[in-house]
Design a protein around this motif. Structure first.
Motif, short mmCIF file in Angstrom:
data_model
loop_
_atom_site.label_atom_id
_atom_site.label_comp_id
_atom_site.label_asym_id
_atom_site.label_seq_id
_atom_site.Cartn_x
_atom_site.Cartn_y
_atom_site.Cartn_z
N ALA A 1 6.81 4.69 -13.18
CA ALA A 1 7.25 5.24 -11.87
C ALA A 1 6.28 5.02 -10.67
N HIS A 2 6.64 4.69 -9.52
CA HIS A 2 5.99 4.40 -8.19
C HIS A 2 6.23 5.44 -7.32
N THR A 3 5.59 5.74 -6.19
CA THR A 3 6.26 6.71 -5.32
C THR A 3 5.36 6.18 -3.89
N ALA B 1 0.79 -1.31 -0.05
CA ALA B 1 -0.06 0.05 0.07
C ALA B 1 0.86 1.16 -0.04
N THR B 2 2.08 1.17 0.63
CA THR B 2 2.90 2.42 0.57
C THR B 2 3.53 2.78 -0.54
N PHE B 3 3.60 1.80 -1.30
CA PHE B 3 4.45 1.83 -2.61
C PHE B 3 3.62 1.80 -3.89
N ALA B 4 2.24 2.01 -3.48
CA ALA B 4 1.35 1.64 -4.79
C ALA B 4 0.90 3.03 -5.41
N HIS B 5 1.70 4.03 -5.19
CA HIS B 5 1.27 5.28 -5.37
C HIS B 5 2.08 5.77 -6.66
N ARG B 6 1.65 6.77 -7.69
CA ARG B 6 2.14 7.25 -8.68
C ARG B 6 2.48 8.52 -8.65
N PRO B 7 3.88 9.18 -9.14
CA PRO B 7 4.13 10.38 -8.93
C PRO B 7 3.25 11.17 -10.06
N PRO B 8 3.02 12.46 -9.81
CA PRO B 8 2.19 13.18 -10.80
C PRO B 8 3.12 13.30 -11.83
N SER B 9 2.54 13.20 -13.05
CA SER B 9 3.37 13.12 -14.47
C SER B 9 2.94 14.02 -15.35
N TRP B 10 3.70 14.43 -16.31
CA TRP B 10 3.47 15.27 -17.29
C TRP B 10 2.90 14.48 -18.50
N SER B 11 1.59 14.36 -18.82
CA SER B 11 1.15 13.26 -19.62
C SER B 11 0.67 13.85 -20.96
#
Ligand code: HEM
Length: 485
Positions: free
Chosen positions: A347-349, A80-90
């Motif tokens: 990428a994860h965050t 759960a801690t590592f399941a996030h995505r950094p905001p990205s320029w899509s």
């Protein structure tokens, strides 16, 4: 070796090179060509500093993990801690996809919708029509070519794209519309890659090149939007008119039921076609290249398939791949281990500070994983660079290894992760395996694939790692046999 020794709040970050912040690296890690250009550098850094290293993405640490244990502890155990995505320029199109959604309610809804569509999709019809068209075009190409030498890459890619298009938009999309859609996908991807590379240019040049490319991208996106909306409207009309009532649902049907806005549906269709077809067709080309290079594996595979077929009352395999040759599965898995289409994950965050081997992974760091390195780790695999499908047969070191959860047969670490692992692991893994097995089975049953000179197995790094030189092979048509779905 001496390293940058960065501390945050008194805790050390994983080791990294002494140049702690290289301005050029800002944003490198979100974007395709740049991560590819980091591949060699990262390999050297891992050799010097170990399986977990820190670089800098602008003002944020970017942590690269190439060790299977560290990957397992972060992605699987601290999922759960590592399941996030950094905001990205899509650049717009990817903005509403599953992969770009923040870990939470919307992501969970969209992901469940996609997974259940894929799990329930009857595949036989779509596989049958894309495979029989592929076989015909390969037959025609081989007959027309001198010494039957063909470069099948484009045909393989189109067949895989058509298969996923029928899962996405429903069957019956016209061939010219599919070609147009494929063309605009390729155009958008290459523009996004070029735009992503601009930060490596001097600022003035960047400004001069940036705006014309942006205009081109925006035009291509408008054409993509129009093509996809036409397919969605056609589907809506068919559903309203009750045409083909009771026929199988497509992904667009499920999106319409979620009552999403047009741009959300277009974005999700873009993601579906993009995530599914380039990866799967690249894997297929690597597999066929291996079978051309290792003629004895191809022979063994054909014999194993024939043996299985004899035991089957119709001479056919089932739509979902049961009763297939275990050696076929082994060939596909070995190719995915040795040639994973994605050498890094998306990428994860993290949403909070985490600790790994005494190092701090600060909240909000970019975290990524060396998929190819993990699959070629000599502590997990004997002769890891060799192509040995037998290792995935019963009793072999790869037998029972799971390609997504990261553990199999009770293991606590992961030995390969071509589809990622944990909560963000690829939701298309199972269907990709089924499609690959079905295509490979039929392609080796219908043709002998023999080499024409040396087979170039060099990689072309990118968002997806393709063959540097597309496969060239001599195709000999074998006596007619029924297609197996
Ligand atoms: C051989 C074929 C494929 C390979 C190697 C592959 C690989 C991957 C990888 C490495 C990731 C990133 C996982 C992460 O960041 O942790 C991913 C994510 C994803 N893939 Fe695939 N994939 C394949 C086929 C497919 C197919 C067939 C579909 C759908 C039809 C699909 C849809 C997705 C989606 C939606 C995500 C984002 C998941 C999320 O963020 O929750 N992929 N895939």
């Amino acid at each position: 070796r001496q390293h940058g020794k960065c501390y945050i709040g008194g805790s050390p970050l994983p080791p990294g090179p002494p140049w702690p912040r290289l301005p050029l690296l800002g944003n490198l890690l979100y974007r395709c060509p740049t991560i590819a250009s980091l591949v060699d550098a990262l390999r050297r850094l891992h050799a010097d500093y170990g399986p977990v290293v820190t670089l800098w993405a602008g003002s944020k640490p970017a942590i690269f993990i190439a060790g299977r244990d560290a990957a397992h502890r972060t992605l699987a155990r601290a999922g759960a801690t590592f399941a996030h995505r950094p905001p990205s320029w899509s650049f717009g199109l990817n903005g509403h996809g599953v992969n770009s959604a923040q870990y939470g309610g919307r992501w969970s809804l969209l992901r469940r919708n996609l997974s259940s569509h894929l799990a329930g999709a009857p595949l036989a019809g779509a596989l049958q029509s894309s495979l029989s068209r592929l076989v015909s075009s390969l037959e025609r190409a081989a007959a027309a070519a001198e010494n039957h030498v063909v470069v099948p890459s484009e045909m393989l890619r189109h067949a895989v794209f058509s298969f996923f298009a029928s899962l996405c938009f429903g069957e019956g999309a016209a061939e010219d519309v599919l070609r147009q859609l494929r063309g605009v996908h390729a155009e958008i991807l290459s523009l996004v890659i070029e735009l992503g590379a601009f930060h490596l240019m001097p600022a003035l040049l960047e400004v001069a090149c940036y705006f014309p490319k942006c205009r081109k991208l925006s035009n291509a996106q408008k054409r993509h939007h129009a093509t996809v909306m036409a397919l969605i409207s056609a589907r809506r009309q068919r559903n309203r008119d009750g045409v083909g009532a009771g026929r199988r649902r497509c992904y667009v049907d499920t999106l319409m039921e979620l009552r999403l806005r047009d741009e959300e549906m277009v974005s999700l269709c873009w993601e579906f076609m993009n995530a599914a077809s380039k990866t799967t067709s690249t894997a297929l080309e690597w597999i066929m290249a291996r079978l051309v290079l290792h003629q004895e594996v191809q022979r063994k595979l054909r014999e194993d398939i024939a043996r299985r077929g004899e035991g089957d009352e119709n001479g056919n395999c089932t739509a979902n791949g049961e009763r297939r040759s275990p050696f076929l599965e082994a060939v596909v898995l070995e190719a995915l281990r040795r040639h994973p289409p994605a050498h890094y994950l998306l990428a994860h965050t993290t949403d909070k500070d985490a600790h790994l081997d005494g190092y701090l992974i600060p909240k909000g760091s970019v975290v990524n994983y060396g998929v190819a390195d993990i699959g070629r780790d000599a502590t997990s695999w004997t002769n890891p660079d060799e192509f040995l499908p037998e290792r995935f047969l019963e009793g072999g070191e790869g037998y029972g290894v799971s390609v997504t959860a990261g553990s199999g047969s009770g293991e606590v670490s992961m030995k390969m992760m071509p589809f990622g692992s944990g909560r963000r692991a690829c939701p298309g893994a199972a269907i990709a395996l089924t499609v690959l097995k079905s295509f490979v089975e039929n392609l080796v049953t219908r043709f002998e694939w023999t080499p024409v000179g040396a087979v170039d197995m060099e990689e072309k790094p990118g968002l997806v790692t393709e063959m540097r030189t597309p496969l060239r092979t001599c195709l000999v048509v074998r006596p007619h046999v029924q297609l197996n779905m």
